[in-house]
Design a protein around this motif. Structure first.
Motif, PDB file in Angstrom:
ATOM      1  N   ASP A 199       0.853  -1.197   0.000  1.00 29.46           N
ATOM      2  CA  ASP A 199       0.000   0.000   0.000  1.00 29.46           C
ATOM      3  C   ASP A 199       0.882   1.237   0.000  1.00 29.46           C
ATOM      4  O   ASP A 199       2.060   1.176   0.343  1.00 29.46           O
TER       5      ASP A 199
ATOM      6  N   MET B 128       0.779   5.151   1.779  1.00 31.60           N
ATOM      7  CA  MET B 128       0.083   5.935   2.805  1.00 31.60           C
ATOM      8  C   MET B 128       0.717   7.325   2.869  1.00 31.60           C
ATOM      9  O   MET B 128       1.917   7.465   2.647  1.00 31.60           O
TER      10      MET B 128
ATOM     11  N   ILE C 111      -9.358   7.175   1.855  1.00 28.65           N
ATOM     12  CA  ILE C 111      -9.058   5.747   1.657  1.00 28.65           C
ATOM     13  C   ILE C 111      -9.420   5.433   0.212  1.00 28.65           C
ATOM     14  O   ILE C 111     -10.564   5.653  -0.210  1.00 28.65           O
TER      15      ILE C 111
ATOM     16  N   ALA D  53      -5.330   1.142  10.975  1.00 29.66           N
ATOM     17  CA  ALA D  53      -4.338   2.241  10.916  1.00 29.66           C
ATOM     18  C   ALA D  53      -4.620   3.267  12.005  1.00 29.66           C
ATOM     19  O   ALA D  53      -3.704   3.819  12.630  1.00 29.66           O
TER      20      ALA D  53
ATOM     21  N   ILE E 128      -4.872   6.514   3.077  1.00 32.16           N
ATOM     22  CA  ILE E 128      -4.510   5.123   2.781  1.00 32.16           C
ATOM     23  C   ILE E 128      -4.846   4.820   1.314  1.00 32.16           C
ATOM     24  O   ILE E 128      -6.007   4.954   0.914  1.00 32.16           O
TER      25      ILE E 128
ATOM     26  N   LYS F  58      -4.900   1.795  -0.840  1.00 29.22           N
ATOM     27  CA  LYS F  58      -4.802   0.370  -0.569  1.00 29.22           C
ATOM     28  C   LYS F  58      -4.698  -0.455  -1.842  1.00 29.22           C
ATOM     29  O   LYS F  58      -5.562  -0.396  -2.704  1.00 29.22           O
TER      30      LYS F  58
ATOM     31  N   SER G   6      -1.351  -1.438   6.979  1.00 27.18           N
ATOM     32  CA  SER G   6      -1.960  -0.191   7.459  1.00 27.18           C
ATOM     33  C   SER G   6      -1.579   0.111   8.905  1.00 27.18           C
ATOM     34  O   SER G   6      -1.276   1.254   9.256  1.00 27.18           O
TER      35      SER G   6
ATOM     36  N   SER H 266       0.914   3.633   9.687  1.00 27.43           N
ATOM     37  CA  SER H 266       0.532   4.860  10.398  1.00 27.43           C
ATOM     38  C   SER H 266       1.545   5.195  11.496  1.00 27.43           C
ATOM     39  O   SER H 266       1.997   6.345  11.610  1.00 27.43           O
TER      40      SER H 266
END
Ligand SMILES: Nc1ncnc2c1ncn2[C@@H]1O[C@H](COP(=O)(O)OP(=O)(O)OP(=O)(O)O)[C@@H](O)[C@H]1O
Ligand SMILES: N[C@@H](CCO)C(=O)O
Length: 308
Positions: A32, A34, A49, A63, A84, A86, A100, A104
């Motif tokens: 992912d 972020m 998201i 997260a 996020i 994803k 996730s 974070s």
């Protein structure tokens, strides 16, 4: 002044056949992205998201839960926003929740000037992982944060051992597009196991750790077996036995369920064998009605990293 950071948060393979809840390794090509940003307003907010439908409430998203655990402990004089992006499907068996939960806290730590070490970050991330799997396990989080192969020596107190990665080791994965929740897949497992199975399993864990240290591919092959968990979980994964037979014929060192499934992983010596193994996996699923993705990946020894 507002500061932000963009991260690649990798997919991971937990258990690695014999090491249920203790062994894991980190993947290179799947993960992912972020963005973590400081805000003047206090608190933790998930503001974007993309990719999959997941909760925006911090308390309901892994997260957010890990971020809140770290935030409440450190009490910084700013807040944080989390975005996020994803790519890892939730319920994939390649550490979607872990990417996730780890991302974070890793991003917040960098923005705060890195006051915490990786073990402390993993501890906070475990609070998020527990939301998804109903249990604080670190076998996906440790390889995501530390990179490479890791062994969780103990969860409480948390102690993580970093294991070496033999140069020519490649992972191949097939991800059948069905969802298996870790919490449900854990509920299937027996509370007790026969002593002879335990003896086989801990001999394999010890052998695999030794084989990684000595780059002994023949011993990796002997050690990549799971007599404890696989017999109970494999019925959740369509065509598991056929995939395993096909990839071993194609030259893989070993093959097992990735995390709690439905993904299946194989380890191979060399990229060309890993690609032949990918073909073998694809051929098994090509004649079924189930959609799937396959990946070939080097072992990612870096773990989560800042990008841009
Ligand atoms: N940010 C998030 N990313 C992924 N899943 C999340 C997130 N927040 C909450 N969840 C929930 O966590 C569950 C998915 O986690 P789960 O551990 O079951 O899958 P996984 O992480 O892909 O599997 P594994 O741990 O076996 O690799 C889903 O119910 C999903 O809604
Ligand atoms: N060790 C965990 C990994 C999945 O998150 C399990 O197999 O349930």
């Amino acid at each position: 002044m507002q500061k932000e950071i963009r991260l690649f948060s990798p997919a991971t393979v937990a258990n690695v056949a014999c090491g249920f809840d203790v062994l894991g390794f980190c993947l290179d090509t799947i993960g992912d992205e972020m963005v973590i940003r400081t805000t003047e307003a206090k608190g933790i907010k998930i503001t974007k998201i993309e990719g999959y439908d997941l909760p925006y409430e911090a308390e309901k998203n892994v997260a957010g839960v890990s971020a809140l655990a770290m935030y409440n402990a450190l009490e910084p004089d700013c807040g944080f926003e989390i975005e996020i992006y994803k790519n890892i499907k939730p319920g994939s068996g390649i550490g979607s929740s872990s990417a996730s939960a780890a991302g974070s806290v890793y991003g917040m730590n960098l923005l705060l000037g890195s006051p915490l070490d990786f073990t402390a970050l993993t501890n906070f991330a475990m609070k998020g992982e527990a939301l998804a799997s109903q249990c604080e396990h670190a076998d996906n989080l440790a390889p995501a944060i530390f990179g490479g192969f890791t062994l969780v020596k103990s969860a409480k107190p948390l102690k993580i051992l970093e294991l070496p990665t033999p140069d020519d080791l490649y992972a191949t994965l097939i991800h059948p597009q069905i969802e298996i929740k870790t919490s449900e897949s854990r509920a299937l497992l027996p509370k007790e196991i026969p002593l002879d199975h335990a003896i086989t399993q801990w001999a394999n864990v010890g052998s695999l750790v030794h084989a990684l240290h000595t780059s002994d591919y023949a011993l990796i092959k002997e050690a990549l077996h799971d007599v404890v968990i696989e017999p109970h979980r494999k019925q959740l994964i369509p065509h598991f036995d056929a995939v395993k037979t096909a990839v071993l014929e194609a030259g893989a060192l070993g093959c097992a369920i990735s995390g709690s499934g439905p993904s299946i992983f194989a380890l191979s010596k060399g990229e060309s064998t890993a690609k032949a193994v990918e073909n073998a996996m694809r051929n098994v699923y090509a004649n079924t009605a189930i959609d799937f993705e396959t990946y070939v990946s080097k072992i990612n020894t870096e773990g989560i990293k800042k990008i841009n």
